[in-house]
Design a protein around this motif. Structure first.
Motif, PDB file in Angstrom:
ATOM      1  N   GLN A  25       0.328  -1.303  -0.151  1.00 54.01           N
ATOM      2  CA  GLN A  25      -0.289  -0.040   0.164  1.00 54.01           C
ATOM      3  C   GLN A  25       0.423   0.960  -0.006  1.00 54.01           C
ATOM      4  OE1 GLN A  25      -2.784  -0.812   3.374  1.00 54.01           O
ATOM      5  NE2 GLN A  25      -3.836  -2.146   2.347  1.00 54.01           N
ATOM      6  N   THR A  43      -4.136   0.505 -11.641  1.00 49.81           N
ATOM      7  CA  THR A  43      -3.628  -0.490 -11.765  1.00 49.81           C
ATOM      8  C   THR A  43      -3.038  -0.929 -12.900  1.00 49.81           C
ATOM      9  OG1 THR A  43      -6.111  -1.744 -10.852  1.00 49.81           O
ATOM     10  CG2 THR A  43      -5.071  -2.825 -12.647  1.00 49.81           C
ATOM     11  N   TYR A  48       1.856  -3.280  -9.764  1.00 47.34           N
ATOM     12  CA  TYR A  48       1.370  -3.915  -8.533  1.00 47.34           C
ATOM     13  C   TYR A  48       0.964  -5.549  -8.627  1.00 47.34           C
ATOM     14  CZ  TYR A  48       0.942   0.729  -7.986  1.00 47.34           C
ATOM     15  OH  TYR A  48       1.644   2.458  -8.548  1.00 47.34           O
ATOM     16  N   SER A  51      -1.419  -8.047  -6.537  1.00 51.33           N
ATOM     17  CA  SER A  51      -1.842  -7.917  -5.741  1.00 51.33           C
ATOM     18  C   SER A  51      -3.689  -7.296  -5.673  1.00 51.33           C
ATOM     19  CB  SER A  51      -1.539  -6.564  -4.861  1.00 51.33           C
ATOM     20  OG  SER A  51      -1.444  -4.706  -5.558  1.00 51.33           O
ATOM     21  N   ASN A  52      -4.671  -6.921  -4.954  1.00 56.85           N
ATOM     22  CA  ASN A  52      -5.573  -6.448  -4.975  1.00 56.85           C
ATOM     23  C   ASN A  52      -6.157  -4.673  -5.220  1.00 56.85           C
ATOM     24  OD1 ASN A  52      -8.499  -5.988  -5.262  1.00 56.85           O
ATOM     25  ND2 ASN A  52      -9.151  -7.536  -5.030  1.00 56.85           N
ATOM     26  N   VAL A  53      -5.817  -4.389  -5.752  1.00 62.00           N
ATOM     27  CA  VAL A  53      -5.177  -2.944  -6.058  1.00 62.00           C
ATOM     28  C   VAL A  53      -6.917  -1.834  -5.624  1.00 62.00           C
ATOM     29  CG1 VAL A  53      -4.806  -0.589  -7.394  1.00 62.00           C
ATOM     30  CG2 VAL A  53      -3.828  -2.440  -8.043  1.00 62.00           C
ATOM     31  N   SER A  54      -8.267  -2.572  -5.818  1.00 61.47           N
ATOM     32  CA  SER A  54      -8.978  -1.978  -5.278  1.00 61.47           C
ATOM     33  C   SER A  54      -9.582  -2.254  -3.394  1.00 61.47           C
ATOM     34  CB  SER A  54     -10.337  -2.969  -5.741  1.00 61.47           C
ATOM     35  OG  SER A  54     -10.483  -2.461  -7.383  1.00 61.47           O
ATOM     36  N   TYR A  55      -9.408  -3.462  -3.405  1.00 64.21           N
ATOM     37  CA  TYR A  55      -8.740  -3.817  -1.760  1.00 64.21           C
ATOM     38  C   TYR A  55      -7.895  -2.718  -1.086  1.00 64.21           C
ATOM     39  CZ  TYR A  55      -7.710  -6.484   2.183  1.00 64.21           C
ATOM     40  OH  TYR A  55      -6.869  -5.913   4.295  1.00 64.21           O
ATOM     41  N   ASN A  56      -6.308  -2.855  -1.697  1.00 64.52           N
ATOM     42  CA  ASN A  56      -5.840  -1.492  -1.300  1.00 64.52           C
ATOM     43  C   ASN A  56      -6.277  -0.286  -1.144  1.00 64.52           C
ATOM     44  OD1 ASN A  56      -3.579  -3.755  -0.534  1.00 64.52           O
ATOM     45  ND2 ASN A  56      -2.878  -4.079  -2.311  1.00 64.52           N
ATOM     46  N   ARG A  58      -9.227   0.876  -0.880  1.00 65.00           N
ATOM     47  CA  ARG A  58      -9.993   1.074   0.128  1.00 65.00           C
ATOM     48  C   ARG A  58      -9.661   0.475   1.706  1.00 65.00           C
ATOM     49  NH1 ARG A  58     -12.953  -3.044   2.398  1.00 65.00           N
ATOM     50  NH2 ARG A  58     -12.259  -4.570   0.836  1.00 65.00           N
TER      51      ARG A  58
END
Length: 137
Positions: A25, A43, A48, A51-56, A58
């Protein structure tokens, strides 16, 4: 090398007692910098993988490192930018990178680093070309 880099970022966060953001993050935050981006644009930068960019994003919004707002041009799109807390962490990372740059002189000359960077760029173009055109014989 990427994993080792992320370990350095984690070590810096641990040293400073920062526990509400992880190394991935923090790296995303650093790469946003002064930009105002959509999650899709972030993205597409490609830093990244894994890694889950949307989760990070948020989590960084929840912890006060990022601010988000709906795009004025496309209401479906959400734009993110650094908050004051995010900018402060970015400055911490800048100082960390400055220390590393200073120490690099003991490891390699400017010419060696330039040569390595050029080699990495050629490898990147080669791999991108392989994706675009498949294996050439």
């Amino acid at each position: 090398m990427h994993r080792q880099f992320l370990e350095l970022v984690k070590s810096e966060l641990d040293r400073l007692g920062i526990e509400d953001i992880n190394n991935v993050q923090a790296f995303i935050l650093f790469n946003i910098g002064s930009d105002d981006l959509t999650v899709g644009e972030l993205t597409n930068r490609g830093y990244y993988l894994g890694s889950n960019v949307s989760y990070n994003v948020r989590k960084m919004v929840e912890n006060g490192y990022l601010m988000q707002e709906r795009s004025t041009h496309d209401r479906r799109s959400i734009r993110v930018k650094l908050s004051a807390k995010g900018l402060e962490l970015c400055q911490v990372m800048d100082r960390m990178f400055d220390r590393q740059i200073s120490a690099l002189g003991e490891v390699a000359t400017d010419a060696e680093l330039t040569s390595a960077a050029n080699t990495f760029r050629r490898l990147e173009r080669f791999w991108i070309g392989m994706l675009d055109y498949g294996l050439r014989t």
